[in-house]
Design a protein around this motif. Sequence first.
Motif, PDB file in Angstrom:
ATOM      1  N   GLY A 141      52.009 -39.020 111.651  1.00 16.68           N
ATOM      2  CA  GLY A 141      51.069 -39.623 110.617  1.00 16.68           C
ATOM      3  C   GLY A 141      51.641 -40.836 110.081  1.00 16.68           C
ATOM      4  O   GLY A 141      51.034 -42.017 109.872  1.00 16.68           O
ATOM      5  N   ALA A 142      53.160 -40.965 109.737  1.00 18.53           N
ATOM      6  CA  ALA A 142      53.758 -41.946 109.168  1.00 18.53           C
ATOM      7  C   ALA A 142      53.794 -42.906 110.357  1.00 18.53           C
ATOM      8  O   ALA A 142      53.632 -44.153 110.012  1.00 18.53           O
ATOM      9  CB  ALA A 142      55.204 -41.352 108.660  1.00 18.53           C
ATOM     10  N   VAL A 143      53.919 -42.850 111.415  1.00 17.71           N
ATOM     11  CA  VAL A 143      53.821 -43.814 112.642  1.00 17.71           C
ATOM     12  C   VAL A 143      52.571 -44.443 112.634  1.00 17.71           C
ATOM     13  O   VAL A 143      52.473 -45.810 112.645  1.00 17.71           O
ATOM     14  CB  VAL A 143      54.164 -43.203 113.940  1.00 17.71           C
ATOM     15  CG1 VAL A 143      53.939 -44.201 115.212  1.00 17.71           C
ATOM     16  CG2 VAL A 143      55.684 -42.763 114.072  1.00 17.71           C
ATOM     17  N   GLU A 144      51.493 -43.795 112.389  1.00 13.18           N
ATOM     18  CA  GLU A 144      50.028 -44.652 112.303  1.00 13.18           C
ATOM     19  C   GLU A 144      49.822 -45.666 111.137  1.00 13.18           C
ATOM     20  O   GLU A 144      49.502 -46.373 111.054  1.00 13.18           O
ATOM     21  CB  GLU A 144      49.040 -43.546 112.237  1.00 13.18           C
ATOM     22  CG  GLU A 144      49.023 -42.652 113.496  1.00 13.18           C
ATOM     23  CD  GLU A 144      47.764 -41.775 113.826  1.00 13.18           C
ATOM     24  OE1 GLU A 144      46.840 -41.727 112.920  1.00 13.18           O
ATOM     25  OE2 GLU A 144      47.427 -40.963 114.804  1.00 13.18           O
ATOM     26  N   GLY A 145      50.704 -44.956 109.982  1.00  8.32           N
ATOM     27  CA  GLY A 145      50.609 -45.871 108.801  1.00  8.32           C
ATOM     28  C   GLY A 145      51.395 -46.952 109.000  1.00  8.32           C
ATOM     29  O   GLY A 145      51.077 -48.172 108.580  1.00  8.32           O
ATOM     30  N   LEU A 146      52.558 -46.986 109.633  1.00  2.00           N
ATOM     31  CA  LEU A 146      53.474 -48.052 109.924  1.00  2.00           C
ATOM     32  C   LEU A 146      52.952 -49.011 110.932  1.00  2.00           C
ATOM     33  O   LEU A 146      52.840 -49.979 110.652  1.00  2.00           O
ATOM     34  CB  LEU A 146      54.760 -47.520 110.612  1.00  2.00           C
ATOM     35  CG  LEU A 146      55.742 -48.544 111.220  1.00  2.00           C
ATOM     36  CD1 LEU A 146      56.394 -49.302 109.930  1.00  2.00           C
ATOM     37  CD2 LEU A 146      56.878 -47.883 112.142  1.00  2.00           C
ATOM     38  N   VAL A 147      51.989 -48.600 111.656  1.00  4.94           N
ATOM     39  CA  VAL A 147      51.303 -49.423 112.769  1.00  4.94           C
ATOM     40  C   VAL A 147      50.356 -50.095 112.111  1.00  4.94           C
ATOM     41  O   VAL A 147      50.180 -51.521 112.112  1.00  4.94           O
ATOM     42  CB  VAL A 147      50.588 -48.372 113.851  1.00  4.94           C
ATOM     43  CG1 VAL A 147      49.449 -49.422 114.451  1.00  4.94           C
ATOM     44  CG2 VAL A 147      51.680 -48.117 115.017  1.00  4.94           C
ATOM     45  N   ARG A 148      49.451 -49.651 111.207  1.00  2.00           N
ATOM     46  CA  ARG A 148      48.644 -50.328 110.421  1.00  2.00           C
ATOM     47  C   ARG A 148      49.058 -51.468 109.358  1.00  2.00           C
ATOM     48  O   ARG A 148      48.667 -52.409 109.256  1.00  2.00           O
ATOM     49  CB  ARG A 148      47.598 -49.378 109.682  1.00  2.00           C
ATOM     50  CG  ARG A 148      46.556 -48.580 110.705  1.00  2.00           C
ATOM     51  CD  ARG A 148      45.698 -47.683 109.758  1.00  2.00           C
ATOM     52  NE  ARG A 148      44.911 -46.671 110.933  1.00  2.00           N
ATOM     53  CZ  ARG A 148      45.604 -45.567 110.846  1.00  2.00           C
ATOM     54  NH1 ARG A 148      46.301 -44.793 110.255  1.00  2.00           N
ATOM     55  NH2 ARG A 148      44.759 -44.552 111.959  1.00  2.00           N
ATOM     56  N   SER A 149      50.180 -50.929 108.766  1.00  3.46           N
ATOM     57  CA  SER A 149      50.956 -51.771 107.693  1.00  3.46           C
ATOM     58  C   SER A 149      51.352 -53.146 108.490  1.00  3.46           C
ATOM     59  O   SER A 149      51.279 -54.170 108.166  1.00  3.46           O
ATOM     60  CB  SER A 149      51.947 -51.117 107.003  1.00  3.46           C
ATOM     61  OG  SER A 149      52.505 -51.949 106.082  1.00  3.46           O
ATOM     62  N   LEU A 150      51.922 -52.768 109.722  1.00  4.57           N
ATOM     63  CA  LEU A 150      52.730 -53.888 110.279  1.00  4.57           C
ATOM     64  C   LEU A 150      51.557 -55.033 110.946  1.00  4.57           C
ATOM     65  O   LEU A 150      51.986 -55.978 111.094  1.00  4.57           O
ATOM     66  CB  LEU A 150      53.665 -53.339 111.399  1.00  4.57           C
ATOM     67  CG  LEU A 150      54.994 -52.874 110.839  1.00  4.57           C
ATOM     68  CD1 LEU A 150      55.979 -52.335 111.926  1.00  4.57           C
ATOM     69  CD2 LEU A 150      55.630 -53.903 109.684  1.00  4.57           C
TER      70      LEU A 150
END
Length: 231
Positions: A141-150
């Motif tokens: 879930g943190a990976v998905e948040g990282l993707v959207r932020s970057l």
Amino acid sequence: MKNYLVVGGSSGIGLAIVQQLAVSGNQILVLSREPRETASIAGVSHYSVDIGQDTPAFPNIDIPLDGLVYCPGTINLKPFSSLKDVDFLNDYQINVLGAVKTLRKYLPNLKAAGAPSVVLFSTVAASTGMAFHASVASAKGAVEGLVRSLAAEWAPDIRINAIAPSLTNTPLAARLLANEARVQQATERNPLRKIGQPEDISGMAAFLLSESSRWITGQVFHIDGGMGVLK
């Protein structure tokens, strides 16, 4: 010819991605602990790196990178009551911080390319509640948040997306498919009555790296046999 970096490209989904990219004559740099099958693929250079270390020994690369794929992951399935802090920390280290450290190291190489693309990996369990997945689903879930932020921060220069598979037949998942009974159970749970193969995932990764996906960023693609949306 384009230049791609595939982290964790010596087995499973990563190897399938390397093989698919190599068919088009691209130059591919593979970072993993062991070379394994990549040693015999034309156009592939291998560097031994242990992503699990606090400070991975990343090689210096002096060429632009048209694409970067981060494949390392974990499958740590336990009841919540059995999970220790170290389980959550290890899953976060491999899935999230490993990707962060890789992207930090090679961001200048991505910026030097024309229209680079990054692909990370999540899991169907990050958006669909599954028992015994608390640790790995939290990390992914943190990976998905990282993707959207970057994706927001790097637009319009660098695209970044994620792929969220369900259970796929890779060395990482070997213990979950250790006998015919487990294979049958996994098959029956999937709406398409199939277990994913690395080649089912590598095609999407190649597409997201290509110019054909030039208007796609910040997305999570579920390549999971329908498991995330069908009952």
